[in-house]
Design a protein around this motif. Structure first.
Motif, PDB file in Angstrom:
ATOM      1  N   PHE A 158      -4.757  -3.739  -2.540  1.00 55.13           N
ATOM      2  CA  PHE A 158      -4.723  -2.638  -1.575  1.00 55.13           C
ATOM      3  C   PHE A 158      -4.493  -3.165  -0.159  1.00 55.13           C
ATOM      4  CE2 PHE A 158      -7.066  -0.084   1.542  1.00 55.13           C
ATOM      5  CZ  PHE A 158      -6.418   1.141   1.409  1.00 55.13           C
ATOM      6  N   SER A 206       6.394  -6.859  -0.851  1.00 58.96           N
ATOM      7  CA  SER A 206       5.683  -6.140  -1.914  1.00 58.96           C
ATOM      8  C   SER A 206       6.171  -6.570  -3.288  1.00 58.96           C
ATOM      9  CB  SER A 206       5.850  -4.630  -1.766  1.00 58.96           C
ATOM     10  OG  SER A 206       7.207  -4.255  -1.934  1.00 58.96           O
ATOM     11  N   TYR A 252      -8.326  -5.478  -7.191  1.00 60.55           N
ATOM     12  CA  TYR A 252      -7.644  -4.272  -6.717  1.00 60.55           C
ATOM     13  C   TYR A 252      -7.778  -4.092  -5.204  1.00 60.55           C
ATOM     14  CZ  TYR A 252      -7.476  -3.211 -11.696  1.00 60.55           C
ATOM     15  OH  TYR A 252      -7.249  -3.272 -13.044  1.00 60.55           O
ATOM     16  N   LEU A 253      -8.934  -4.480  -4.665  1.00 65.62           N
ATOM     17  CA  LEU A 253      -9.118  -4.377  -3.211  1.00 65.62           C
ATOM     18  C   LEU A 253      -8.139  -5.302  -2.494  1.00 65.62           C
ATOM     19  CD1 LEU A 253     -10.636  -3.294  -0.753  1.00 65.62           C
ATOM     20  CD2 LEU A 253     -12.303  -5.149  -1.050  1.00 65.62           C
ATOM     21  N   VAL A 296      -3.774   1.745  -6.613  1.00 65.11           N
ATOM     22  CA  VAL A 296      -4.218   1.090  -5.370  1.00 65.11           C
ATOM     23  C   VAL A 296      -3.033   0.521  -4.601  1.00 65.11           C
ATOM     24  CG1 VAL A 296      -6.536   0.569  -6.228  1.00 65.11           C
ATOM     25  CG2 VAL A 296      -4.746  -1.147  -6.463  1.00 65.11           C
ATOM     26  N   GLY A 297      -2.029  -0.003  -5.313  1.00 64.22           N
ATOM     27  CA  GLY A 297      -0.845  -0.523  -4.635  1.00 64.22           C
ATOM     28  C   GLY A 297      -0.087   0.575  -3.916  1.00 64.22           C
ATOM     29  N   SER A 298       0.033   1.729  -4.556  1.00 65.38           N
ATOM     30  CA  SER A 298       0.786   2.838  -3.964  1.00 65.38           C
ATOM     31  C   SER A 298       0.027   3.499  -2.825  1.00 65.38           C
ATOM     32  CB  SER A 298       1.128   3.875  -5.050  1.00 65.38           C
ATOM     33  OG  SER A 298       1.932   3.281  -6.051  1.00 65.38           O
ATOM     34  N   VAL A 299      -1.286   3.626  -2.963  1.00 66.86           N
ATOM     35  CA  VAL A 299      -2.094   4.182  -1.872  1.00 66.86           C
ATOM     36  C   VAL A 299      -2.057   3.234  -0.665  1.00 66.86           C
ATOM     37  CG1 VAL A 299      -4.437   4.792  -1.130  1.00 66.86           C
ATOM     38  CG2 VAL A 299      -3.590   5.571  -3.353  1.00 66.86           C
ATOM     39  N   GLY A 300      -2.167   1.929  -0.923  1.00 70.07           N
ATOM     40  CA  GLY A 300      -2.103   0.953   0.162  1.00 70.07           C
ATOM     41  C   GLY A 300      -0.773   0.995   0.889  1.00 70.07           C
ATOM     42  N   SER A 301       0.313   1.073   0.117  1.00 72.64           N
ATOM     43  CA  SER A 301       1.646   1.145   0.702  1.00 72.64           C
ATOM     44  C   SER A 301       1.830   2.431   1.511  1.00 72.64           C
ATOM     45  CB  SER A 301       2.693   1.079  -0.421  1.00 72.64           C
ATOM     46  OG  SER A 301       3.981   1.030   0.109  1.00 72.64           O
ATOM     47  N   VAL A 349      -1.175  -2.626   2.319  1.00 69.76           N
ATOM     48  CA  VAL A 349      -1.264  -2.008   3.653  1.00 69.76           C
ATOM     49  C   VAL A 349      -0.594  -2.924   4.668  1.00 69.76           C
ATOM     50  CG1 VAL A 349      -2.796  -1.312   5.525  1.00 69.76           C
ATOM     51  CG2 VAL A 349      -3.363  -0.681   3.179  1.00 69.76           C
TER      52      VAL A 349
END
Length: 199
Positions: free
Chosen positions: A18, A32, A14-15, A56-61, A22
């Motif tokens: 992320f 993506s 997940y990291l 995590v993908g959405s927070v990173g984006s 970003v």
């Protein structure tokens, strides 16, 4: 090759997702569609879970998009223009691109921040005029996160669906993924070479 690409995503965990998301939004050549699509395959294989991957993908984006928003918000037109003239080649962005996207943003309203999350080419660029026009930060983050959440959901579901056909498509996913990445990089390089400062 299919297994190698999937394992690289799985090992990054997940990291890794992320960080990739970003970077994908700060530096456009990394698509993506590949990151979250392969993540969807990992979900189908049981090595990742849908909701943590989506989060995590959405927070990173959202964080990657916020970088461009903050640049526009803090620098403003006067200080941003010389930077675009100087470094625009590597971002494949001219000052005219900034002005056009700002005019588009102002003409269509702040909802474009949500809807352009589904556009491969404009989803990152629209963050800059949102910052330049000082869109409220909270609203920008909510619209960006909501749009990204929908887009990433579709990519994960698409990857999950694709995983069911992996046996029949043995040897196709790896080359297709590599081709997408190479195409994205080739388009970026072409734009760098053809870039012309119109200011």
């Amino acid at each position: 090759m299919d297994e190698l690409i999937i394992r690289l995503i799985e090992q990054g965990g997940y990291l890794g997702i992320f960080v990739l998301m970003v970077v994908e939004n700060v530096f456009p050549p990394i698509p993506s569609e590949v990151i979250m699509g392969v993540g969807g395959i990992a979900v189908a294989r049981g090595s990742m879970e849908f909701w943590p991957l989506l989060l995590v993908g959405s927070v990173g984006s959202t964080l990657g998009n916020y970088v461009w928003f903050a640049v526009g918000d803090r620098l403003g037109y006067r200080r941003l223009e010389p930077l675009v003239h100087r470094w625009g080649r590597w971002l494949t962005m001219t000052w005219q691109d900034v002005e056009r996207s700002t005019a588009f943003f102002q003409r269509h309203g702040q909802w474009v921040v949500f809807f352009l999350r589904f556009s491969p080419f404009l989803r990152t660029l629209i963050s800059l005029p949102a910052g330049l026009t000082h869109m409220p930060r909270g609203r920008f983050l909510v619209f960006t996160f909501a749009g990204t959440l929908v887009w990433n959901s579709l990519l994960i579901v698409g990857g999950h669906w694709l995983a069911g056909y992996m046996e029949a498509m043995d040897g196709v996913i790896g080359p297709a993924t590599a081709a997408m990445v190479l195409l994205a990089v080739a388009v970026w390089l072409w734009r760098v070479v053809r870039w012309k400062d119109e200011g």
